[in-house]
Design a protein around this motif. Sequence first.
Motif, PDB file in Angstrom:
ATOM      1  N   ASP A  65      -0.040 -10.733   4.395  1.00 55.76           N
ATOM      2  CA  ASP A  65       0.387 -11.183   5.738  1.00 55.76           C
ATOM      3  C   ASP A  65       2.072 -11.630   5.245  1.00 55.76           C
ATOM      4  O   ASP A  65       2.545 -12.270   6.086  1.00 55.76           O
ATOM      5  N   LEU A  76       0.090 -10.942  -1.072  1.00 52.42           N
ATOM      6  CA  LEU A  76      -0.715 -10.885   0.124  1.00 52.42           C
ATOM      7  C   LEU A  76      -0.121 -10.047   1.216  1.00 52.42           C
ATOM      8  O   LEU A  76       1.085 -10.170   1.526  1.00 52.42           O
ATOM      9  N   GLU A 110     -10.277 -11.580  -0.226  1.00 52.17           N
ATOM     10  CA  GLU A 110      -9.005 -10.824  -0.723  1.00 52.17           C
ATOM     11  C   GLU A 110      -8.641 -11.188  -2.308  1.00 52.17           C
ATOM     12  O   GLU A 110      -8.288 -10.242  -3.054  1.00 52.17           O
ATOM     13  N   LEU A 111      -8.549 -12.672  -2.436  1.00 51.27           N
ATOM     14  CA  LEU A 111      -8.212 -12.977  -3.610  1.00 51.27           C
ATOM     15  C   LEU A 111      -8.929 -12.666  -4.886  1.00 51.27           C
ATOM     16  O   LEU A 111      -8.570 -12.140  -5.923  1.00 51.27           O
ATOM     17  N   TYR A 130      -8.923 -15.380   3.261  1.00 47.41           N
ATOM     18  CA  TYR A 130      -8.197 -14.979   2.042  1.00 47.41           C
ATOM     19  C   TYR A 130      -9.094 -15.093   0.633  1.00 47.41           C
ATOM     20  O   TYR A 130      -8.685 -14.334  -0.298  1.00 47.41           O
ATOM     21  N   LEU A 171      -0.635 -20.969   4.708  1.00 45.12           N
ATOM     22  CA  LEU A 171      -1.322 -19.876   5.078  1.00 45.12           C
ATOM     23  C   LEU A 171      -1.341 -19.653   6.593  1.00 45.12           C
ATOM     24  O   LEU A 171      -1.312 -20.482   7.434  1.00 45.12           O
ATOM     25  N   ASP A 226       5.901 -12.435  -2.623  1.00 45.31           N
ATOM     26  CA  ASP A 226       5.051 -12.659  -3.171  1.00 45.31           C
ATOM     27  C   ASP A 226       4.437 -14.112  -2.965  1.00 45.31           C
ATOM     28  O   ASP A 226       5.493 -14.977  -2.636  1.00 45.31           O
TER      29      ASP A 226
END
Length: 741
Positions: A147, A145, A123-124, A120, A113, A151
Amino acid sequence: MTTESTVGLSERDRMIAAVVGWLGVDDDVTTADPQVLSDLGITELGVVEVRADTRRSMLVRVAPNQLDRGSGLLRLAHHQMRTLKVGVGDYVKLLSVKVEAARRVVLEPLVPLIRPIGDYEGELRALLGTRQQLLQAGMLLSLDLPDFRRDVLFRVLAVAPDQAVADYETKVVLRTSMLPPGVAANLVTFEDVGGLRDEITQIRELVECPLLYPRVYDQLGIEAPRGILFHGPPGVGKTYLARALANEVGAHFLYVNGPEVLSSVQGGTEANLRSIFEEAMENAPSVVMIDEIDAIAPERKESGHADARMGTQLLSLLDGLVKLEGVVVIGTTNRIDAIDRALRRPGRFDREIMIGPPDTEGRMSILQIHTRAVPLTESAVEQLGALAGATHGYTGADLVDLVREAGLHALRRQVGPGLQRLKDPALGIPDITVDEQDLSYALEHTQPSALREALVTAPHTRWTDIGGADQIIEQLQEAVELPLQHLAAFGDVGLSPSRGLILHGPPGTGKSLLGKAVARESGANLVTVNGPEVFSKWLGESEEHIRNAFRMARQSAPTILMLEQLDAMAPRRSADASNSASQRVVNQLLLEMDGLGGNTHVIVIAATNRLDLVDPSLLRPGRFGLQLEVPLPDRDGRRQILEIHLRHEIGKSEAADWSAALDRVAEATDGASGAVLGAICDHARMLALRSSGFARFTRVMPEHLVQAVSTQAEDSGPGSSQSEGETPRDCPPEHPEEEQL
């Protein structure tokens, strides 16, 4: 809805086919046969656990599909099939489950990452809650994501409760990825390796058993193998198999690329090797894979001082493994003869496993594995069997390239040239499917990697391109074509195919053309060796040419190995020492012919017009025992040859106009070979061009053919071209590299 308790299926009813569903890649709701769901206690929308034979499982939402009633089908989306590693027609087990709200889930990213982990987790949590993601330990989640352009895969390490559904209150814990930047996780297992069933069985015995169950070897009082050497042509799956092995045994995997170990500092290369083995010892059980080991340990007598030190260091490290447990070294190479022979003894690299191109069954397995997530139509799925049979000589890498080319052709066909539709966000990405037309296109525009060498070709000559040799063609079909196509039937009656045969006869009768045609009709590759080109002024290089030709034939099997001008390659041996080079070539040829042994997929065909000059030891049964004479064509044969050469011209006019001319020329060319008749036809075309002033779309007429015969008779002496097999000076053949009939 699901029942309170899990309703089990009978052993037979629990197995249903997983078929590609036309649901779209972003839809997690699958459909199934209503009768199957009824047996599970599901009437409308429910949750089931799907268990595959690949030892992967996942939770999916499933709804009945009335169109599939009675079929026993479960339709999965492409990303679900990719996660489960199943394909069309594979069987899976379904189990009805009851899910609760997830309180906590632990995820591991399978790629490094970019931002801190804490950024994160929020967001997750929102992403999983929005999707109401089903969770179970061991599942792989494909999440979008911002960034990353593609996927990102996450592995579910733990979830509370064991089978749950995420909401906005679920606590997400993200584990730190131990992967270095730019390196993805190794997810390859033995189920991803096709066409290597026997090799996988050997590896399980030699590597998996001593690493996971070392007491078995202690009970037997024997030492576990320390090293295994994979060798074979490029692209057959040596590195892929080693990666699958490390994943299967759960061992610490160390990948060593031969050239990357080299250091410009004196002693640095040896230090790099020692540090790798020290890490393997500290993290046992470990698998150390040395790719391209011939770069690290070349033959010491042919290498420099630095290479010799590097090879010696590797030898000492392997010998030092006697004090270790749980470390196995795997080496891969496609140049096994270039490795220091000191490595190739028991106690260092104990086993050498040859990995060759897959057979038809193996190619079918590879195609099924690499088309799991490809949206194939039903007709394309049915064509996979024929595709596996038509891809002789293809390695696993070649088949992956074929599937990729089929997908790209489907993309170009449905999106348009230049991929203009993808550039317009309003249109979006269409539902692209791959049909049999795309697979056929890919087959035509790809070729085995072995054919990229100039030595190996895929001929296009057919039996219909040859005239006046019906009896020879029938004998070749029985000796070469039928044994290659019906090998099992020959084995049932205990009949071994002929190892080699000789085509002999006057020049220009089509011996080389017959060899190309039999390779084409039998679906085999063609390796051609010209006699005079074998010899070299350097000692031992002539024999090396012979070894390379037979090695190439075995690697690209099924193969027809064509030896042109055998009398120049293998003349009669004598006691005269001045002929030592040819004697060594003959000896090497005898060794290679005897070394074919039980290899029923390589047949050697030799051509010569001086059989009396060939060494007699080659002519015995078991080598070139079958000797077929290719004579000059008779009158009917000459007429057939002329029709083949002029079939395009004859098709443009009335056949009656040509009949008399063909009969007249066939009568006038008594004793002419196929090459001479081809030269006459080419001369007739030249006369037609001259008469028209070299205009476009000139038609060749019967009178041009008759005039060409008369001109040849005036330019050459009586019977000169027929006796010597020469063509007239003013009418060169259209294809001088081939003998034409």
